[in-house]
Design a protein around this motif. Structure first.
Motif, PDB file in Angstrom:
ATOM      1  N   LEU A 163      -6.887 -14.833  11.866  1.00 51.39           N
ATOM      2  CA  LEU A 163      -5.295 -15.662  12.680  1.00 51.39           C
ATOM      3  C   LEU A 163      -5.361 -14.332  14.130  1.00 51.39           C
ATOM      4  O   LEU A 163      -4.731 -13.542  12.880  1.00 51.39           O
ATOM      5  CB  LEU A 163      -5.146 -15.928  11.296  1.00 51.39           C
ATOM      6  CG  LEU A 163      -3.885 -16.530  11.846  1.00 51.39           C
ATOM      7  CD1 LEU A 163      -4.073 -17.573  12.478  1.00 51.39           C
ATOM      8  CD2 LEU A 163      -3.117 -16.206  10.771  1.00 51.39           C
ATOM      9  N   PRO A 177      -7.904  -6.598   1.611  1.00 51.12           N
ATOM     10  CA  PRO A 177      -7.849  -6.100   0.077  1.00 51.12           C
ATOM     11  C   PRO A 177      -9.375  -6.238  -0.413  1.00 51.12           C
ATOM     12  O   PRO A 177     -10.252  -7.493  -0.035  1.00 51.12           O
ATOM     13  CB  PRO A 177      -6.483  -7.364  -1.257  1.00 51.12           C
ATOM     14  CG  PRO A 177      -6.821  -8.532   0.073  1.00 51.12           C
ATOM     15  CD  PRO A 177      -6.972  -8.215   1.264  1.00 51.12           C
ATOM     16  N   PRO A 228      -1.596 -16.730   4.203  1.00 53.10           N
ATOM     17  CA  PRO A 228      -2.261 -16.058   5.118  1.00 53.10           C
ATOM     18  C   PRO A 228      -2.623 -18.015   5.140  1.00 53.10           C
ATOM     19  O   PRO A 228      -2.181 -17.831   7.125  1.00 53.10           O
ATOM     20  CB  PRO A 228      -3.315 -15.799   5.026  1.00 53.10           C
ATOM     21  CG  PRO A 228      -3.103 -14.265   3.898  1.00 53.10           C
ATOM     22  CD  PRO A 228      -2.406 -14.591   2.847  1.00 53.10           C
ATOM     23  N   LYS A 229      -2.778 -18.949   4.542  1.00 56.92           N
ATOM     24  CA  LYS A 229      -2.572 -20.079   4.635  1.00 56.92           C
ATOM     25  C   LYS A 229      -1.705 -20.732   5.214  1.00 56.92           C
ATOM     26  O   LYS A 229      -1.707 -21.748   6.295  1.00 56.92           O
ATOM     27  CB  LYS A 229      -2.884 -21.115   3.086  1.00 56.92           C
ATOM     28  CG  LYS A 229      -4.288 -20.606   2.733  1.00 56.92           C
ATOM     29  CD  LYS A 229      -5.279 -21.925   2.127  1.00 56.92           C
ATOM     30  CE  LYS A 229      -6.540 -21.629   2.134  1.00 56.92           C
ATOM     31  NZ  LYS A 229      -7.097 -22.710   1.282  1.00 56.92           N
ATOM     32  N   GLN A 276     -10.281 -17.948   7.716  1.00 60.10           N
ATOM     33  CA  GLN A 276     -10.355 -19.480   8.192  1.00 60.10           C
ATOM     34  C   GLN A 276     -11.878 -20.100   7.751  1.00 60.10           C
ATOM     35  O   GLN A 276     -12.640 -19.657   8.044  1.00 60.10           O
ATOM     36  CB  GLN A 276     -10.033 -19.756   9.807  1.00 60.10           C
ATOM     37  CG  GLN A 276      -8.083 -19.382  10.068  1.00 60.10           C
ATOM     38  CD  GLN A 276      -7.508 -19.778   9.771  1.00 60.10           C
ATOM     39  OE1 GLN A 276      -7.187 -20.595   9.309  1.00 60.10           O
ATOM     40  NE2 GLN A 276      -6.392 -18.817   9.220  1.00 60.10           N
ATOM     41  N   GLU A 288     -11.346 -17.382   2.945  1.00 57.25           N
ATOM     42  CA  GLU A 288     -10.843 -18.596   4.131  1.00 57.25           C
ATOM     43  C   GLU A 288      -9.683 -18.811   4.061  1.00 57.25           C
ATOM     44  O   GLU A 288      -9.029 -18.853   4.602  1.00 57.25           O
ATOM     45  CB  GLU A 288     -11.944 -20.035   3.348  1.00 57.25           C
ATOM     46  CG  GLU A 288     -11.045 -21.165   4.892  1.00 57.25           C
ATOM     47  CD  GLU A 288     -11.344 -22.552   3.626  1.00 57.25           C
ATOM     48  OE1 GLU A 288     -12.685 -22.816   3.284  1.00 57.25           O
ATOM     49  OE2 GLU A 288     -10.123 -23.025   3.227  1.00 57.25           O
ATOM     50  N   ASN A 289      -8.756 -17.942   3.330  1.00 58.72           N
ATOM     51  CA  ASN A 289      -7.078 -18.182   3.261  1.00 58.72           C
ATOM     52  C   ASN A 289      -6.831 -17.134   4.123  1.00 58.72           C
ATOM     53  O   ASN A 289      -6.232 -17.924   5.379  1.00 58.72           O
ATOM     54  CB  ASN A 289      -6.722 -17.995   2.257  1.00 58.72           C
ATOM     55  CG  ASN A 289      -7.217 -16.392   1.608  1.00 58.72           C
ATOM     56  OD1 ASN A 289      -8.455 -16.195   2.117  1.00 58.72           O
ATOM     57  ND2 ASN A 289      -6.072 -16.024   1.128  1.00 58.72           N
ATOM     58  N   CYS A 290      -7.253 -15.800   5.061  1.00 60.43           N
ATOM     59  CA  CYS A 290      -7.514 -15.316   6.025  1.00 60.43           C
ATOM     60  C   CYS A 290      -8.546 -15.087   6.874  1.00 60.43           C
ATOM     61  O   CYS A 290      -7.718 -15.960   8.084  1.00 60.43           O
ATOM     62  CB  CYS A 290      -7.531 -13.992   5.279  1.00 60.43           C
ATOM     63  SG  CYS A 290      -6.604 -13.335   3.982  1.00 60.43           S
ATOM     64  N   TYR A 309      -6.008 -11.572  11.152  1.00 59.96           N
ATOM     65  CA  TYR A 309      -7.571 -11.285  10.780  1.00 59.96           C
ATOM     66  C   TYR A 309      -8.650 -11.616  11.636  1.00 59.96           C
ATOM     67  O   TYR A 309      -7.826 -12.501  11.828  1.00 59.96           O
ATOM     68  CB  TYR A 309      -7.063 -12.476   9.900  1.00 59.96           C
ATOM     69  CG  TYR A 309      -5.780 -12.660   8.777  1.00 59.96           C
ATOM     70  CD1 TYR A 309      -6.172 -11.317   7.964  1.00 59.96           C
ATOM     71  CD2 TYR A 309      -4.805 -13.141   7.912  1.00 59.96           C
ATOM     72  CE1 TYR A 309      -4.829 -11.157   6.699  1.00 59.96           C
ATOM     73  CE2 TYR A 309      -4.470 -13.170   7.453  1.00 59.96           C
ATOM     74  CZ  TYR A 309      -3.918 -11.987   6.981  1.00 59.96           C
ATOM     75  OH  TYR A 309      -2.887 -12.077   5.899  1.00 59.96           O
ATOM     76  N   GLU A 341     -14.979 -20.225   0.758  1.00 63.47           N
ATOM     77  CA  GLU A 341     -13.309 -21.083   0.502  1.00 63.47           C
ATOM     78  C   GLU A 341     -12.484 -20.201  -0.305  1.00 63.47           C
ATOM     79  O   GLU A 341     -11.468 -20.560  -0.367  1.00 63.47           O
ATOM     80  CB  GLU A 341     -14.142 -22.509   0.368  1.00 63.47           C
ATOM     81  CG  GLU A 341     -15.054 -23.392   1.077  1.00 63.47           C
ATOM     82  CD  GLU A 341     -14.835 -24.832   0.854  1.00 63.47           C
ATOM     83  OE1 GLU A 341     -15.478 -25.138  -0.393  1.00 63.47           O
ATOM     84  OE2 GLU A 341     -16.054 -25.284   2.048  1.00 63.47           O
TER      85      GLU A 341
END
Lengths: 143, 194
Positions: A57, A102, B71-72, A51, A47-49, A61, A43
């Motif tokens: 995404l 990264p 990305p979020k 999900q 998760e930001n990329c 990603y 998380e």
């Protein structure tokens, strides 16, 4: 910082164990703890990329859920991607991706071991721990 | 009384500086507006404030190689893009805060991978100082270089809601689904304003 969640995680697992009376093996408790820790690392760092549900995404990603990842790469290779990032063109479920992931220079071998244990458990259909020693060795031998 | 209060329509505040002027003997309040701007988008076309005249839009600040919150933000912005695909009164505008790297062709590759199109969603680049100034003074967000940050920039994950009169009507955390739900409610309110 790190001790509190792991303690909570352990307590949660213990609670489940006590509730079921027949407790899981020591190894399984240990693995479960890796999974819980790995989820929190995921998380925070992934998760930001990729999900929360691992769906990725669009073409930016790649997904980590429902993919042929585990057929193409082994855990050692995945450990190196997590630590060092990646920017080569890759094919995921036959679909091409080329973008920059990264590296996570700050992650320790233990973090990587926990993340991979989580990925295996959640999307790899593989209920095995990725032990700390294996993670250390893998990271030492990254290309 | 109570009923009347309940039925009163909610309106959104106008954010930013305001100034009271006397016009023909009457006091009038002037609210801060987004000033004129002009930048290049992902198709190497000029995009200016005039393209947003009479439109509601949501703006944000990002950069394509951002490893942390972008990305979020893009996940959430994509929700707006898909939800309002056929609503011509609403548009989206993302400013790059790493414009030296994010040349139009880089923005183009990014837009293609996100499956998004201009002018519905313009990704724009231009002189760094201009973009930072616009961000800080007009959209009221932090956007600047910082070598100590992952990726090399600090910026907020804010989504800024701008109305048809170029007034900022709300600022939301674009990294959080809940906050963006709130933004959607506010867009619905603005769409009903004339």
């Amino acid at each position: 910082m790190k001790q509190i969640p792991s303690f909570l995680g352990l307590m949660a697992i213990l609670a489940v164990c006590i509730a079921q009376t027949s407790c899981q093996s020591k190894e399984e408790i240990f693995r479960q703890q890796y999974v819980v820790e790995g989820m929190m690392q995921y998380e925070k760092h992934c998760e930001n990329c990729h999900q929360k549900d691992g769906s990725g995404l669009k073409d930016l990603y790649p997904p980590l859920a429902k993919t042929d990842l585990w057929k193409r790469l082994n855990a050692n290779q995945i450990a190196c991607i997590i630590k060092n990032g990646q920017k080569e063109a890759i094919l995921v479920n036959q679909k091409p991706y080329q973008n920059y992931m990264p590296g996570n220079a700050k992650l320790e071998a233990l973090d990587v071991a926990e993340i991979i244990t989580y990925l295996r458990d959640k999307w790899g259909n593989d209920p095995r721990i990725f032990p700390l020693d294996s993670a250390r060795l893998a990271l030492k031998n990254c290309p | 009384m109570l009923l009347a209060a309940c039925q009163e329509k909610k309106t959104l505040p106008i954010l930013g500086n305001k100034e009271t002027i006397i016009k023909q003997g009457k006091a009038d309040t002037l609210y801060q507006q987004i000033p004129a701007f002009q930048f290049l988008n992902q198709d190497s076309s000029w995009v200016s404030d005039r393209d947003y005249a009479g439109k509601i839009y949501v703006a944000d600040f990002f950069f394509t190689s951002c490893p942390t919150i972008c990305p979020k933000m893009k996940t959430q912005m994509l929700r707006l893009y898909e939800r309002y695909a056929n609503e011509n009164q609403l548009a989206l505008l993302s400013f790059s805060i790493d414009p030296d790297f994010d040349q139009p062709h880089v923005l183009k590759a990014y837009a293609d991978r996100l499956h998004i199109k201009s002018p519905k969603w313009n990704l724009v680049t231009g002189a760094k100082a201009k973009i930072y100034e616009l961000g800080q003074k007009s959209f009221m967000v932090t956007a600047q270089e910082d070598k100590n940050e992952a990726g090399g920039f600090v910026h907020s994950g804010a989504f800024i809601l701008v109305d048809k009169q170029k007034h900022v009507r709300g600022i939301y955390d674009g990294t959080k689904e809940q906050e963006v739900n709130h933004l959607i409610e506010d867009i619905e309110l603005l769409l009903k304003e004339k």
